[in-house]
Design a protein around this motif. Structure first.
Motif, PDB file in Angstrom:
ATOM      1  N   GLY A  42       0.808  -1.213   0.000  1.00 51.28           N
ATOM      2  CA  GLY A  42       0.000   0.000   0.000  1.00 51.28           C
ATOM      3  C   GLY A  42       0.839   1.259   0.000  1.00 51.28           C
ATOM      4  O   GLY A  42       0.595   2.184  -0.779  1.00 51.28           O
ATOM      5  N   PHE A  43       1.848   1.294   0.861  1.00 54.79           N
ATOM      6  CA  PHE A  43       2.688   2.500   0.936  1.00 54.79           C
ATOM      7  C   PHE A  43       3.489   2.663  -0.355  1.00 54.79           C
ATOM      8  O   PHE A  43       3.698   3.789  -0.823  1.00 54.79           O
ATOM      9  N   GLY A  44       3.928   1.559  -0.942  1.00 52.55           N
ATOM     10  CA  GLY A  44       4.645   1.624  -2.202  1.00 52.55           C
ATOM     11  C   GLY A  44       3.781   2.194  -3.320  1.00 52.55           C
ATOM     12  O   GLY A  44       4.234   3.040  -4.101  1.00 52.55           O
ATOM     13  N   VAL A  45       2.531   1.732  -3.400  1.00 50.87           N
ATOM     14  CA  VAL A  45       1.602   2.253  -4.404  1.00 50.87           C
ATOM     15  C   VAL A  45       1.348   3.733  -4.161  1.00 50.87           C
ATOM     16  O   VAL A  45       1.294   4.530  -5.105  1.00 50.87           O
ATOM     17  N   PHE A  46       1.198   4.113  -2.901  1.00 52.11           N
ATOM     18  CA  PHE A  46       0.984   5.521  -2.563  1.00 52.11           C
ATOM     19  C   PHE A  46       2.129   6.392  -3.070  1.00 52.11           C
ATOM     20  O   PHE A  46       1.900   7.404  -3.749  1.00 52.11           O
ATOM     21  N   LEU A  47       3.368   6.015  -2.769  1.00 52.80           N
ATOM     22  CA  LEU A  47       4.523   6.794  -3.208  1.00 52.80           C
ATOM     23  C   LEU A  47       4.607   6.834  -4.731  1.00 52.80           C
ATOM     24  O   LEU A  47       4.889   7.874  -5.332  1.00 52.80           O
ATOM     25  N   PHE A  48       4.370   5.690  -5.358  1.00 54.66           N
ATOM     26  CA  PHE A  48       4.469   5.597  -6.809  1.00 54.66           C
ATOM     27  C   PHE A  48       3.441   6.501  -7.487  1.00 54.66           C
ATOM     28  O   PHE A  48       3.778   7.247  -8.427  1.00 54.66           O
ATOM     29  N   VAL A  49       2.194   6.463  -7.044  1.00 55.86           N
ATOM     30  CA  VAL A  49       1.136   7.252  -7.673  1.00 55.86           C
ATOM     31  C   VAL A  49       1.342   8.742  -7.415  1.00 55.86           C
ATOM     32  O   VAL A  49       1.204   9.561  -8.336  1.00 55.86           O
ATOM     33  N   VAL A  50       1.679   9.111  -6.179  1.00 52.21           N
ATOM     34  CA  VAL A  50       1.897  10.529  -5.879  1.00 52.21           C
ATOM     35  C   VAL A  50       3.076  11.078  -6.685  1.00 52.21           C
ATOM     36  O   VAL A  50       3.001  12.170  -7.266  1.00 52.21           O
ATOM     37  N   ALA A  51       4.178  10.329  -6.727  1.00 51.27           N
ATOM     38  CA  ALA A  51       5.340  10.775  -7.503  1.00 51.27           C
ATOM     39  C   ALA A  51       4.995  10.865  -8.988  1.00 51.27           C
ATOM     40  O   ALA A  51       5.365  11.837  -9.662  1.00 51.27           O
ATOM     41  N   GLY A  52       4.271   9.870  -9.507  1.00 50.73           N
ATOM     42  CA  GLY A  52       3.868   9.904 -10.914  1.00 50.73           C
ATOM     43  C   GLY A  52       2.953  11.067 -11.220  1.00 50.73           C
ATOM     44  O   GLY A  52       3.070  11.717 -12.265  1.00 50.73           O
ATOM     45  N   TRP A  53       2.048  11.352 -10.301  1.00 53.28           N
ATOM     46  CA  TRP A  53       1.127  12.475 -10.483  1.00 53.28           C
ATOM     47  C   TRP A  53       1.879  13.796 -10.459  1.00 53.28           C
ATOM     48  O   TRP A  53       1.629  14.695 -11.280  1.00 53.28           O
ATOM     49  N   MET A  54       2.846  13.938  -9.542  1.00 49.63           N
ATOM     50  CA  MET A  54       3.648  15.158  -9.485  1.00 49.63           C
ATOM     51  C   MET A  54       4.470  15.338 -10.762  1.00 49.63           C
ATOM     52  O   MET A  54       4.577  16.447 -11.293  1.00 49.63           O
ATOM     53  N   VAL A  55       5.065  14.257 -11.238  1.00 46.58           N
ATOM     54  CA  VAL A  55       5.833  14.325 -12.484  1.00 46.58           C
ATOM     55  C   VAL A  55       4.937  14.778 -13.628  1.00 46.58           C
ATOM     56  O   VAL A  55       5.324  15.623 -14.448  1.00 46.58           O
ATOM     57  N   SER A  56       3.730  14.242 -13.687  1.00 48.01           N
ATOM     58  CA  SER A  56       2.817  14.625 -14.773  1.00 48.01           C
ATOM     59  C   SER A  56       2.412  16.087 -14.665  1.00 48.01           C
ATOM     60  O   SER A  56       2.221  16.763 -15.692  1.00 48.01           O
ATOM     61  N   LEU A  57       2.261  16.603 -13.441  1.00 48.87           N
ATOM     62  CA  LEU A  57       1.947  18.019 -13.270  1.00 48.87           C
ATOM     63  C   LEU A  57       3.074  18.893 -13.810  1.00 48.87           C
ATOM     64  O   LEU A  57       2.827  19.907 -14.477  1.00 48.87           O
ATOM     65  N   CYS A  58       4.313  18.489 -13.527  1.00 49.25           N
ATOM     66  CA  CYS A  58       5.468  19.237 -14.037  1.00 49.25           C
ATOM     67  C   CYS A  58       5.487  19.212 -15.562  1.00 49.25           C
ATOM     68  O   CYS A  58       5.724  20.243 -16.212  1.00 49.25           O
ATOM     69  N   LEU A  59       5.243  18.047 -16.140  1.00 47.78           N
ATOM     70  CA  LEU A  59       5.265  17.918 -17.594  1.00 47.78           C
ATOM     71  C   LEU A  59       4.102  18.676 -18.238  1.00 47.78           C
ATOM     72  O   LEU A  59       4.244  19.236 -19.333  1.00 47.78           O
ATOM     73  N   HIS A  60       2.964  18.691 -17.557  1.00 44.69           N
ATOM     74  CA  HIS A  60       1.799  19.442 -18.036  1.00 44.69           C
ATOM     75  C   HIS A  60       2.153  20.921 -18.194  1.00 44.69           C
ATOM     76  O   HIS A  60       1.921  21.523 -19.252  1.00 44.69           O
ATOM     77  N   GLU A  61       2.723  21.494 -17.150  1.00 45.76           N
ATOM     78  CA  GLU A  61       3.067  22.915 -17.199  1.00 45.76           C
ATOM     79  C   GLU A  61       4.225  23.171 -18.166  1.00 45.76           C
ATOM     80  O   GLU A  61       4.274  24.209 -18.827  1.00 45.76           O
ATOM     81  N   TYR A  62       5.148  22.225 -18.259  1.00 46.50           N
ATOM     82  CA  TYR A  62       6.235  22.343 -19.224  1.00 46.50           C
ATOM     83  C   TYR A  62       5.669  22.377 -20.639  1.00 46.50           C
ATOM     84  O   TYR A  62       6.167  23.116 -21.505  1.00 46.50           O
ATOM     85  N   GLY A  63       4.637  21.565 -20.894  1.00 50.22           N
ATOM     86  CA  GLY A  63       4.006  21.562 -22.206  1.00 50.22           C
ATOM     87  C   GLY A  63       3.469  22.931 -22.580  1.00 50.22           C
ATOM     88  O   GLY A  63       3.653  23.409 -23.706  1.00 50.22           O
ATOM     89  N   HIS A  64       2.794  23.586 -21.619  1.00 50.04           N
ATOM     90  CA  HIS A  64       2.312  24.950 -21.863  1.00 50.04           C
ATOM     91  C   HIS A  64       3.480  25.885 -22.188  1.00 50.04           C
ATOM     92  O   HIS A  64       3.436  26.652 -23.152  1.00 50.04           O
ATOM     93  N   ALA A  65       4.506  25.831 -21.326  1.00 55.54           N
ATOM     94  CA  ALA A  65       5.616  26.770 -21.449  1.00 55.54           C
ATOM     95  C   ALA A  65       6.402  26.559 -22.742  1.00 55.54           C
ATOM     96  O   ALA A  65       6.771  27.523 -23.424  1.00 55.54           O
TER      97      ALA A  65
END
Length: 269
Positions: A42-65
């Motif tokens: 459970g904790f592994g999935v939590f870290l994996f999903v949160v980190a993946g979601w954060m990475v996608s947020l960074c890439l999302h904004e990078y796409g705009h920029a």
């Protein structure tokens, strides 16, 4: 400033931030743990999903920029938007913290806030629309990247498993299914023609000046209004029916995402 100084400054403005490298390292390490079955599932999935979601947020904004840079706004580099550092955004809380909180509270990939684009530097309505569309397209590409391996069964023999009642599940496919669902939900929500979201940004250049002026005061509240609507049971059900239907196109059942969400909420299990 000399030419060499200008080149050095340009490289610094585009250098990937250590913050993003830390996020990638967390994503890779937790992904290995989830795949191998090391530690708490459970904790592994939590870290994996949160980190993946954060990475996608960074890439999302990078796409705009990045799209804005090619469209004519040469100031995005000096603002740090090309470094993939979430703390360089116009509002890090709105762009980064709140979307993570929404995932924790409701398992919904609600899109975050924005990079500041100097729109007066960009000529042509199509360029403005493409800048707004770039972010959701990044989320869609991310969804394809994580859902295809699940739908094709490439991870069915992954060693990491978890016990949910009498059912044994593969943790990595479940985690990827949930992460993919978040990406698709962010894509769908961000494409809504609601002020403050990218969907409205796509159509705004094609509206009359009078219409744009009338809508502008509502822009800061668009995302919160959408989130409030999603708390309504009927709206929520219809929304997830749509998202799960899109997941089905990749061969991924909504149940896999539900299992991933269950494991993600390790503090409840």
């Amino acid at each position: 400033m000399s030419f060499a100084d200008a080149r050095r400054s340009d490289r610094e403005h585009r250098r990937v931030s250590p913050v993003f490298w830390v996020l990638l390292a967390t994503l890779g390490t937790s992904g290995w743990a989830v795949w191998s079955g090391y530690g708490s599932a459970g904790f592994g999935v939590f870290l994996f999903v949160v980190a993946g979601w954060m990475v996608s947020l960074c890439l999302h904004e990078y796409g705009h920029a990045r799209t804005a840079l090619h469209g004519g706004d040469i100031t995005v580099g000096a603002k740090g938007y090309l470094t993939l550092n979430p703390f360089k955004y116009t509002n890090a809380v709105y762009s980064f913290v709140l979307p993570v909180v929404f995932v924790l509270l409701g398992g919904i990939g609600l899109p975050g806030g924005a990079v500041f684009i100097e729109r007066h530097r960009i000529q042509g309505r199509l360029k403005h629309s493409l800048i707004s569309a770039a972010g959701p397209l990044v989320n869609l590409a991310f969804a394809v990247l994580v859902l295809v391996p699940v739908g094709q069964g490439w991870l069915d023999s992954a060693p990491g498993t978890a016990q949910i009642g009498s059912m044994e599940v593969r943790t990595l496919p479940a985690a990827l299914a949930f992460l993919g669902m978040l990406q698709l939900s962010a894509t769908v929500l961000n494409l809504l023609p609601v002020p403050g979201l990218d969907g409205y940004g796509i159509i705004e250049p094609w509206l009359s000046p009078k219409a744009r002026l009338a809508v502008r005061p509502f822009a800061p509240y668009g995302m919160l209004a959408v989130f409030a609507l999603l708390w309504q049971p009927e709206v929520n059900r219809r929304f997830f029916d749509l998202v799960y239907g899109i997941m089905g196109l990749f061969g991924v059942d909504g149940l896999a995402s539900d299992v991933g969400h269950y494991l993600f909420q390790f503090w409840k299990n």
